[in-house]
Design a protein around this motif. Sequence first.
Motif, PDB file in Angstrom:
ATOM      1  N   VAL A  59     -11.907 -43.472   4.474  1.00  0.00           N
ATOM      2  CA  VAL A  59     -12.069 -42.160   3.871  1.00  0.00           C
ATOM      3  C   VAL A  59     -11.194 -42.093   2.623  1.00  0.00           C
ATOM      4  CG1 VAL A  59     -11.676 -39.684   4.188  1.00  0.00           C
ATOM      5  CG2 VAL A  59     -12.613 -41.054   6.065  1.00  0.00           C
ATOM      6  N   VAL A  60     -11.799 -41.694   1.511  1.00  0.00           N
ATOM      7  CA  VAL A  60     -11.040 -41.595   0.267  1.00  0.00           C
ATOM      8  C   VAL A  60     -10.920 -40.164  -0.241  1.00  0.00           C
ATOM      9  CG1 VAL A  60     -11.477 -43.959  -0.485  1.00  0.00           C
ATOM     10  CG2 VAL A  60     -13.076 -42.157  -1.136  1.00  0.00           C
ATOM     11  N   GLU A  61     -11.797 -39.277   0.245  1.00  0.00           N
ATOM     12  CA  GLU A  61     -11.706 -37.889  -0.195  1.00  0.00           C
ATOM     13  C   GLU A  61     -12.396 -36.985   0.820  1.00  0.00           C
ATOM     14  OE1 GLU A  61     -12.753 -35.090  -4.056  1.00  0.00           O
ATOM     15  OE2 GLU A  61     -13.385 -37.172  -4.063  1.00  0.00           O
ATOM     16  N   VAL A  62     -11.803 -35.816   1.022  1.00  0.00           N
ATOM     17  CA  VAL A  62     -12.398 -34.789   1.878  1.00  0.00           C
ATOM     18  C   VAL A  62     -12.332 -33.474   1.119  1.00  0.00           C
ATOM     19  CG1 VAL A  62     -12.221 -33.514   4.043  1.00  0.00           C
ATOM     20  CG2 VAL A  62     -11.655 -35.957   3.999  1.00  0.00           C
ATOM     21  N   GLU A  63     -13.457 -32.767   1.101  1.00  0.00           N
ATOM     22  CA  GLU A  63     -13.502 -31.463   0.455  1.00  0.00           C
ATOM     23  C   GLU A  63     -14.154 -30.453   1.397  1.00  0.00           C
ATOM     24  OE1 GLU A  63     -14.281 -33.089  -4.080  1.00  0.00           O
ATOM     25  OE2 GLU A  63     -15.623 -31.601  -3.231  1.00  0.00           O
ATOM     26  N   LEU A  64     -13.675 -29.238   1.331  1.00  0.00           N
ATOM     27  CA  LEU A  64     -14.325 -28.131   2.012  1.00  0.00           C
ATOM     28  C   LEU A  64     -15.075 -27.362   0.940  1.00  0.00           C
ATOM     29  CD1 LEU A  64     -14.643 -26.488   4.686  1.00  0.00           C
ATOM     30  CD2 LEU A  64     -12.800 -25.041   3.811  1.00  0.00           C
ATOM     31  N   GLU A  74     -17.337 -32.239   2.967  1.00  0.00           N
ATOM     32  CA  GLU A  74     -17.874 -33.395   2.252  1.00  0.00           C
ATOM     33  C   GLU A  74     -16.836 -34.503   2.346  1.00  0.00           C
ATOM     34  OE1 GLU A  74     -18.810 -32.134  -1.714  1.00  0.00           O
ATOM     35  OE2 GLU A  74     -20.533 -30.955  -1.044  1.00  0.00           O
ATOM     36  N   VAL A  75     -17.242 -35.621   2.928  1.00  0.00           N
ATOM     37  CA  VAL A  75     -16.323 -36.731   3.174  1.00  0.00           C
ATOM     38  C   VAL A  75     -16.846 -37.954   2.436  1.00  0.00           C
ATOM     39  CG1 VAL A  75     -15.205 -38.170   4.916  1.00  0.00           C
ATOM     40  CG2 VAL A  75     -15.814 -35.805   5.469  1.00  0.00           C
ATOM     41  N   GLU A  76     -16.037 -38.508   1.530  1.00  0.00           N
ATOM     42  CA  GLU A  76     -16.410 -39.735   0.830  1.00  0.00           C
ATOM     43  C   GLU A  76     -15.714 -40.917   1.481  1.00  0.00           C
ATOM     44  OE1 GLU A  76     -15.813 -39.599  -3.373  1.00  0.00           O
ATOM     45  OE2 GLU A  76     -17.219 -37.942  -3.629  1.00  0.00           O
TER      46      GLU A  76
END
Length: 110
Positions: A59-64, A74-76
């Motif tokens: 996982v490199v990024e998580v956004e709500l 959103e999980v990259e």
Amino acid sequence: MRTLYFMMTLSVALILFGGTSLIWADDDWRGLHDEVQSGRLVALSPVLDWLEAHYIGEVVEVELERDDGKTLYEVEMIGPQGQLVEFEFDATNGELIGIEGVNIDAMQRP
């Protein structure tokens, strides 16, 4: 480890945007915490656990995201071949609702 990375990313973002954002982010996190505690949103950890169980990658990024009345995680992730894939989850129930990227099949665990 994931939580530490997520918090480090948040800390870097707060440093870059300055003290005003720190106050805003603190209120935002309190609101998010309240939504999870009340059951309106699922916690992020079960979503990340599900991803780890079903896909190979980091996982490199998580956004709500809040868009059109929907709340999404959103999980990259970066896969073993360097592919970048974005997973979208309904934050109200943890359901996977979309995947975008290339060579996604190579990331699926057997």
